[in-house]
Scaffold this active site. Structure first.
Site, PDB file in Angstrom:
ATOM      1  N   ASP A   1       0.875  -1.222   0.000  1.00 30.92           N
ATOM      2  CA  ASP A   1      -0.156   0.013  -0.071  1.00 30.92           C
ATOM      3  C   ASP A   1       1.086   1.263   0.032  1.00 30.92           C
ATOM      4  OD1 ASP A   1      -2.111  -1.670   0.260  1.00 30.92           O
ATOM      5  OD2 ASP A   1      -1.735  -1.838   2.547  1.00 30.92           O
TER       6      ASP A   1
ATOM      7  N   LYS B   1       2.290   2.289  -5.015  1.00 29.54           N
ATOM      8  CA  LYS B   1       3.136   1.808  -6.222  1.00 29.54           C
ATOM      9  C   LYS B   1       2.318   2.113  -7.490  1.00 29.54           C
ATOM     10  CE  LYS B   1       3.286  -2.262  -4.385  1.00 29.54           C
ATOM     11  NZ  LYS B   1       2.675  -1.968  -3.068  1.00 29.54           N
TER      12      LYS B   1
ATOM     13  N   GLY C   1      -3.932  -4.119  -4.603  1.00 29.48           N
ATOM     14  CA  GLY C   1      -4.950  -3.108  -4.803  1.00 29.48           C
ATOM     15  C   GLY C   1      -4.372  -1.983  -5.286  1.00 29.48           C
ATOM     16  N   HIS C   2      -4.085  -1.624  -6.504  1.00 24.24           N
ATOM     17  CA  HIS C   2      -3.438  -0.312  -7.106  1.00 24.24           C
ATOM     18  C   HIS C   2      -4.346   0.556  -7.327  1.00 24.24           C
ATOM     19  CE1 HIS C   2       0.438  -2.665  -7.890  1.00 24.24           C
ATOM     20  NE2 HIS C   2       0.195  -2.610  -6.593  1.00 24.24           N
TER      21      HIS C   2
ATOM     22  N   GLN D   1       2.181  -5.826  -3.160  1.00 25.09           N
ATOM     23  CA  GLN D   1       2.623  -6.071  -1.794  1.00 25.09           C
ATOM     24  C   GLN D   1       3.938  -5.440  -1.431  1.00 25.09           C
ATOM     25  OE1 GLN D   1       1.862  -9.170  -3.481  1.00 25.09           O
ATOM     26  NE2 GLN D   1      -0.652  -8.259  -2.880  1.00 25.09           N
TER      27      GLN D   1
HETATM   28  P1  IMP Z   1      -2.421 -12.583   1.451  1.00 31.18           P
HETATM   29  O1  IMP Z   1      -1.374 -12.326   0.498  1.00 31.18           O
HETATM   30  O2  IMP Z   1      -3.861 -12.377   1.239  1.00 31.18           O
HETATM   31  O3  IMP Z   1      -2.044 -14.217   2.107  1.00 31.18           O
HETATM   32  O4  IMP Z   1      -2.229 -11.873   2.970  1.00 31.18           O
HETATM   33  C1  IMP Z   1      -0.970 -12.234   3.617  1.00 31.18           C
HETATM   34  C2  IMP Z   1      -0.476 -10.733   4.419  1.00 31.18           C
HETATM   35  O5  IMP Z   1      -0.262  -9.867   3.502  1.00 31.18           O
HETATM   36  C3  IMP Z   1      -1.754 -10.053   5.499  1.00 31.18           C
HETATM   37  O6  IMP Z   1      -1.167  -9.566   6.234  1.00 31.18           O
HETATM   38  C4  IMP Z   1      -2.312  -9.345   4.333  1.00 31.18           C
HETATM   39  O7  IMP Z   1      -2.861  -8.007   4.927  1.00 31.18           O
HETATM   40  C5  IMP Z   1      -1.008  -8.686   3.653  1.00 31.18           C
HETATM   41  N1  IMP Z   1      -1.199  -8.085   2.107  1.00 31.18           N
HETATM   42  C6  IMP Z   1      -1.621  -9.023   1.142  1.00 31.18           C
HETATM   43  N2  IMP Z   1      -1.606  -8.108  -0.097  1.00 31.18           N
HETATM   44  C7  IMP Z   1      -1.610  -6.794   0.340  1.00 31.18           C
HETATM   45  C8  IMP Z   1      -1.301  -5.631  -0.375  1.00 31.18           C
HETATM   46  O8  IMP Z   1      -1.522  -5.658  -1.536  1.00 31.18           O
HETATM   47  N3  IMP Z   1      -1.228  -4.436   0.308  1.00 31.18           N
HETATM   48  C9  IMP Z   1      -1.203  -4.589   1.797  1.00 31.18           C
HETATM   49  N4  IMP Z   1      -0.824  -5.974   2.564  1.00 31.18           N
HETATM   50  C10 IMP Z   1      -1.328  -6.960   1.669  1.00 31.18           C
END
Ligand code: IMP
Length: 436
Positions: free
Chosen positions: A13, A16, A40-41, A224
């Site tokens: 977040d 990017k 989510g961009h 991420q």
């Molecule tokens: P997962 O990727 O859904 O398995 O989530 C694993 C961890 O990564 C969790 O803490 C999510 O909140 C975090 N996470 C996954 N994708 C994002 C992102 O795009 N932005 C922020 N946190 C993310």
């Protein structure tokens, strides 16, 4: 040497999407290398707001070809939905402009259900995943049981493989007290999506290497962030992929000699969604001021999940670590405008662990949860900087804060964002080209 890698320096977040949108102006190809629709961009163009989860934001530039690389995990139904939404907004999506790697892995309804069941089973130790099936899909990949996008080329074979996979997922789900999925219904929706996606499936590594050999600029767009990397992040409070710069090479299939620029993106403060250590976390009034109310798109609420984000002061120790892991050649600072009105702006320049000063995060999670940030405090500013477009017009205290961050991570900061709009970027050098 034409590849640029764009990486989140924090917990995701970082903004990017808007930085990718800026860099894409001078790129021929924008390729995503890791993760799936957990990302989510958000990109703002005039009155339009585009929320992209899978397709790189480069798609909004006409000259750009977009690639979903082999390192990604793709929910075919989500991808079709995103293609439809973009097309409805007037963005041309054709197989000439968008390709999906043969070798990208697929997320199925079985993975979605397994993600939810695993989170429930973790109880108080839940990771706080986005529930998009990311972990179970990567688990199947490394266990060599996954479904790949290339399998969607033959509908009959795909239908059989998907059915078998869903039955296996159901066996696991029953063991985990999760709700089984209906293989028949799920297969139908996925077969429809597969038929739509078939024209987009390609050997994307070949495509990227041809572009690089032709000296075309390829922007590798990370999702991420560094601290969510499965190897280098706060394991196990991480995602299941490699969002760091090295992940771009394996996640797209080209060699390191092509990379000449690694751009890290950090917010001017810290945010995190989900569980795990966050040494500079704030609560109360200061946290509310940083987070915003949720009324604006850019307030600190998850683009994918809508969850309020945890917020805190800038963690320079993490930023220094991210710079080391990724080899940033520069850092872009986002959301600087949000800091207007703070009397002082502390930056964590070290951690205290049992009386010992650390410059880098300690190795174990238990220690990371116990460290106390050592702050250096910088004066804040009261001016609204969202209309500033020239570096020299930023208040002196703002420039001092930027320079302090650059010195903490040992990397130049020549670009900052002062708002969500495309033109709310301020460059230190007016003449700076984005691709040189
Ligand atoms: P997962 O990727 O859904 O398995 O989530 C694993 C961890 O990564 C969790 O803490 C999510 O909140 C975090 N996470 C996954 N994708 C994002 C992102 O795009 N932005 C922020 N946190 C993310």
């Amino acid at each position: 040497m034409p590849a640029t890698i764009l990486v989140g320096a924090q917990w995701g977040d970082e903004g990017k999407g808007r930085v990718a949108d800026w860099l894409a102006k001078n790129a021929k190809m924008v390729a995503r290398y890791a993760g799936g629709d957990n990302a989510g961009h958000t990109v703002y163009v005039g009155d339009a707001v585009f929320k992209l989860h899978l397709i790189p934001s480069g798609i909004l530039h006409e000259q750009v070809t977009c690639v979903l690389g082999n390192g990604m995990v793709i929910n075919p139904v989500s991808l079709v939905r995103e293609i439809d939404e973009l097309q409805a907004a007037g963005v041309a999506i054709t197989p000439e402009r968008l390709s999906l790697s043969n070798n990208a892995h697929l997320i199925t309804p079985g993975h979605l259900a397994l993600d939810a069941a695993a989170e429930r089973a973790r109880g108080a130790g839940a990771i706080g995943t986005t529930l998009r099936g990311i972990g179970p899909a990567y688990t199947d990949k490394t266990d060599r049981r996954g479904l790949r996008a290339g399998e969607m080329r033959s509908i009959e074979v795909f239908a059989d493989r998907l059915y078998e996979h869903l039955e296996a997922a159901n066996t696991k789900l029953v063991q985990m007290y999760g709700d089984p999925v209906d293989p028949q219904m799920s297969t139908e929706a996925y077969i429809e999506a597969a038929a739509r996606l078939r024209p987009y499936i390609q050997d994307t590594a070949l495509q990227i290497n041809r572009a690089l050999k032709d000296n075309q600029r390829v922007l590798c767009e990370g999702a991420q962030g560094t601290m969510l990397d499965v190897d280098h992040g706060d394991y196990p409070y991480v995602t299941s992929s490699s969002p760091t710069a090295g992940g771009a090479l394996t996640g797209l299939g080209f060699g390191p000699r092509y990379v000449d620029r690694v751009v890290g993106v950090t917010k001017a403060f810290s945010t995190r969604v989900g569980a795990g250590p966050m040494p500079t976390e704030l609560d109360g009034e200061l946290a509310n001021q940083l987070r915003g109310t949720g009324e604006n798109f850019w307030d600190e609420f998850g683009t994918t999940t809508g969850r309020p984000r945890r917020v805190g002061y800038l963690d320079g120790v993490m930023l220094r670590y991210a710079t080391q892991i990724n080899g940033f050649s520069e850092v872009v600072l986002t959301k600087l405008d949000v800091l207007s009105g703070f009397d002082e702006l502390p930056i964590a320049i070290g951690y205290d662990l049992n009386g010992k000063t650390l410059d880098f995060p300690p190795p174990t999670l238990a220690e990371r949860a116990r460290v106390q940030p050592i702050y250096r405090r910088y004066p804040g500013w009261t001016e609204d900087i969202s209309r500033v477009r020239r570096w020299a017009d930023l208040p002196e205290t703002t420039r001092a804060y930027i320079d302090a961050i650059a010195s903490v991570c040992g990397t130049p900061i020549n670009t900052v964002s002062v708002g969500p709009e495309r033109d709310q970027l301020v460059h230190r050098w007016v003449e700076q080209r984005t691709d040189e």
